[in-house]
Write an enzyme that holds these catalytic residues in place. Structure first.
Site, PDB file in Angstrom:
ATOM      1  N   GLY B  54      43.882  44.337  35.724  1.00 52.28           N
ATOM      2  CA  GLY B  54      43.329  45.868  35.658  1.00 52.28           C
ATOM      3  C   GLY B  54      42.875  45.893  37.378  1.00 52.28           C
ATOM      4  O   GLY B  54      42.854  45.474  38.290  1.00 52.28           O
ATOM      5  N   SER B  55      43.272  47.710  37.626  1.00 56.66           N
ATOM      6  CA  SER B  55      42.616  48.277  38.384  1.00 56.66           C
ATOM      7  C   SER B  55      41.720  48.177  39.249  1.00 56.66           C
ATOM      8  O   SER B  55      40.927  47.735  38.028  1.00 56.66           O
ATOM      9  CB  SER B  55      43.526  49.342  38.932  1.00 56.66           C
ATOM     10  OG  SER B  55      44.816  49.434  39.172  1.00 56.66           O
ATOM     11  N   GLY B  56      41.261  48.933  40.018  1.00 53.21           N
ATOM     12  CA  GLY B  56      39.524  49.209  40.890  1.00 53.21           C
ATOM     13  C   GLY B  56      39.405  48.067  41.153  1.00 53.21           C
ATOM     14  O   GLY B  56      38.547  47.576  41.981  1.00 53.21           O
ATOM     15  N   HIS B  57      40.217  46.780  41.418  1.00 57.65           N
ATOM     16  CA  HIS B  57      40.305  45.404  42.551  1.00 57.65           C
ATOM     17  C   HIS B  57      41.109  45.813  43.841  1.00 57.65           C
ATOM     18  O   HIS B  57      40.554  44.507  44.792  1.00 57.65           O
ATOM     19  CB  HIS B  57      40.173  44.398  42.314  1.00 57.65           C
ATOM     20  CG  HIS B  57      39.249  43.945  40.764  1.00 57.65           C
ATOM     21  ND1 HIS B  57      38.402  44.893  40.428  1.00 57.65           N
ATOM     22  CD2 HIS B  57      40.280  44.063  39.538  1.00 57.65           C
ATOM     23  CE1 HIS B  57      38.369  44.001  39.033  1.00 57.65           C
ATOM     24  NE2 HIS B  57      39.430  43.878  38.275  1.00 57.65           N
ATOM     25  N   ASP B 110      43.525  39.455  29.928  1.00 54.32           N
ATOM     26  CA  ASP B 110      45.194  39.186  31.316  1.00 54.32           C
ATOM     27  C   ASP B 110      45.218  38.293  30.140  1.00 54.32           C
ATOM     28  O   ASP B 110      47.313  38.427  30.691  1.00 54.32           O
ATOM     29  CB  ASP B 110      44.475  39.222  32.614  1.00 54.32           C
ATOM     30  CG  ASP B 110      43.940  40.460  33.135  1.00 54.32           C
ATOM     31  OD1 ASP B 110      44.539  41.917  33.087  1.00 54.32           O
ATOM     32  OD2 ASP B 110      42.568  41.077  33.484  1.00 54.32           O
ATOM     33  N   HIS B 219      33.448  43.252  37.227  1.00 49.87           N
ATOM     34  CA  HIS B 219      33.361  44.594  36.977  1.00 49.87           C
ATOM     35  C   HIS B 219      32.557  44.995  36.016  1.00 49.87           C
ATOM     36  O   HIS B 219      32.370  45.877  35.057  1.00 49.87           O
ATOM     37  CB  HIS B 219      34.620  44.666  35.177  1.00 49.87           C
ATOM     38  CG  HIS B 219      35.942  43.548  35.487  1.00 49.87           C
ATOM     39  ND1 HIS B 219      35.905  42.624  35.552  1.00 49.87           N
ATOM     40  CD2 HIS B 219      37.528  44.214  35.650  1.00 49.87           C
ATOM     41  CE1 HIS B 219      36.595  42.172  35.743  1.00 49.87           C
ATOM     42  NE2 HIS B 219      37.702  43.354  36.075  1.00 49.87           N
TER      43      HIS B 219
END
Lengths: 331, 331
Positions: B54-57, B110, B219
């Site tokens: 996921g993005s945001g990392h 994932d 998250h």
């Protein structure tokens, strides 16, 4: 206040200690005068470059000591100029027969400390010159300055003079290059939130949930105006327009573009801002040769960003491209 | 929500576009499948290494594409696994005759996407292997995982396999090295504040002004416990103890130490944390060979930090020391 801090009085020394421990081969922390020095400085064949300012703007400037950058940095406490005698001690420690260049962002407190240190060092027959950076277009005079403030564009001055000094340029030449880079560099920033100094323990100013401070200073000083929160497109357009119109930068100009985070804004948003700024500048016919995206000159944990442009010529671009090594390791 | 964002649906594509525009010579953005590729990939003489999540990392993982690191990254939306068919398309684009290694942080979503992509690619006769990273010691199973989570320690796996692939190692050997690094890598993080996903527009969880989440997930998943805010010394001691006791790391061990910021914590605090962790580890007889301080695997704008240790041997240390180039330019 939610921070990693012990006694706020020790915030800066504890940070500097952690910095030196992470870079044992390249940096020395001198706790008596609270300064960070490059290993092997001063070098007799090279002008020494020194920058100081209040802390809270990291990586500026203590994390910019290294090859092709600074020989030493002398930070003050958070948002406070370093004491003049600490600056003086720093100059003495890195005094090279080629001379010492002092880089100072234009704030009244910093100017006073560095001018006094320069006089003291000159009385010791150290060859010293001082160069003031004032790239912030947002306001003419402000809370802590007569004239414009020095902000993130300072990095380009530091990089260029650091590279010139590394190449062996003399003090006059290094100073000339710094003045030249400063003269073609312009920045404006904006805050989404305030920042919280460790010793204060609460936000430095009030900013409602739906407002931003356009043209904010890196100590939370007021900028041009309070505005309602807008889309990224609109906020970036306001920053880009202010910066472009000031020099002005014109169609056909080749530039370096920096999107600088103010400490609390994640790098995902900074790259988003970069994409928008890149597009808006390209539409104006401005040609972006080099991009810099990340944190360069912060304001503690403030959410926000600044945009800097540098008009390039062959000399400046070549100096920006020279190798440099800083404590900030990516991998 | 105070962010640089236009339509939240376009947050990730706009970020990726800005990233590619900042690195025109080294990166390609492929908007159809939302992926970032290294210029010149795939190379026929080299195993390709791919990571997605996921993005945001960020900078994980789209800002880790480059020499000695990843050949491609296929991000999902914020905190969402990439679609399996995008992963499959990524594998096809970087398929090398030497094979493709998929790096996956251990989250159920994932795993599903990457297992499906692996099967599809194998049906196309691409040689693919998958390596799961699970360095987070804070909880055994959690909101989005069976088994431990993969967090910032992932960087050491990525760096080591990237270096091995660059040296010409085969797929089995690259996989073996990744498994080995993962087996000696442990991380724990903590949140001072929640984070705000652009599409949600409000904090992902509630954390009172005087509390922290010890062992938080990237998250915002719950960790070990809520605690009262403490001094940096005490919070660092809790992280260090949890990490050291898990492997365990013993007196005499040589390690790499990473202090990773979660997105909203300024680098001044991260270096302060590094100094405290360094001292506490040294007091335990653990020998820090290399330090990494900065943002590696973030959680949007969350204030907080994680501590990672890697037990080094000559092979791992040599791979960590190999040159690497990432989009994140310091100067």
């Amino acid at each position: 206040m939610k921070k990693f801090v012990n006694d706020p009085k020790n915030f800066v020394p504890e940070m500097l200690r952690g910095l030196a421990l992470a870079n044992p081969d390249t940096l020395t922390y001198e706790p008596r005068h609270n300064l960070i020095m490059r290993a092997g400085a001063p070098r007799p064949d090279k002008v020494s470059v020194v920058q100081g300012s209040g802390s809270g703007h990291e990586p500026a400037h203590v994390m910019c000591v290294g090859k092709g950058m600074l020989d030493a940095a002398c930070p003050g406490d958070v948002f406070s100029a370093p004491p003049a005698d600490y600056v003086y001690e720093t100059v003495k420690l890195v005094a090279s027969p080629r001379g010492v260049l002092l880089l100072v962002n234009n704030y009244t407190g910093d100017r006073m400390a560095f001018e006094m240190a320069e006089e003291l060092a000159q009385a010791d027959d150290v060859e010293v010159r001082t160069l003031y950076v004032d790239d912030d277009v947002s306001v003419q005079d402000s809370t802590y300055t007569v004239g414009r403030r020095g902000v993130a564009g300072n990095f380009f001055v530091m990089k260029a003079v650091g590279a010139a000094a590394e190449r062996g340029a003399g003090l006059d030449e290094v100073h000339r290059i710094g003045e030249k880079v400063n003269s073609v560099t312009r920045t404006m920033g904006m805050a989404l939130t305030a920042c919280t100094p460790p010793a204060k323990g609460s936000p430095l100013f009030e900013l409602p949930d739906d407002e931003i401070e356009m043209g904010v200073g890196i100590h939370g000083e007021p900028g041009r105006k309070r505005e309602k929160l807008q889309s990224a497109d609109e906020m970036v357009a306001e920053l880009v327009t202010a910066v472009v119109d000031d020099l002005p930068y014109a169609s056909g100009d080749g530039v370096a573009l920096m999107v600088n985070g103010l400490g609390g804004t994640p790098i995902s948003e900074l790259y988003l801002v970069h994409g928008l700024a890149h597009q808006q500048l390209t539409e104006r016919g401005i040609d972006i040769h080099r991009s810099y995206v990340g944190e360069y000159c912060t304001s503690l944990d403030m959410a926000g960003a600044s945009i800097t442009l540098v008009r390039l010529d062959d000399e400046i671009e070549s100096l920006l491209t020279d190798p440099a090594e800083t404590p900030i390791r990516v991998f």
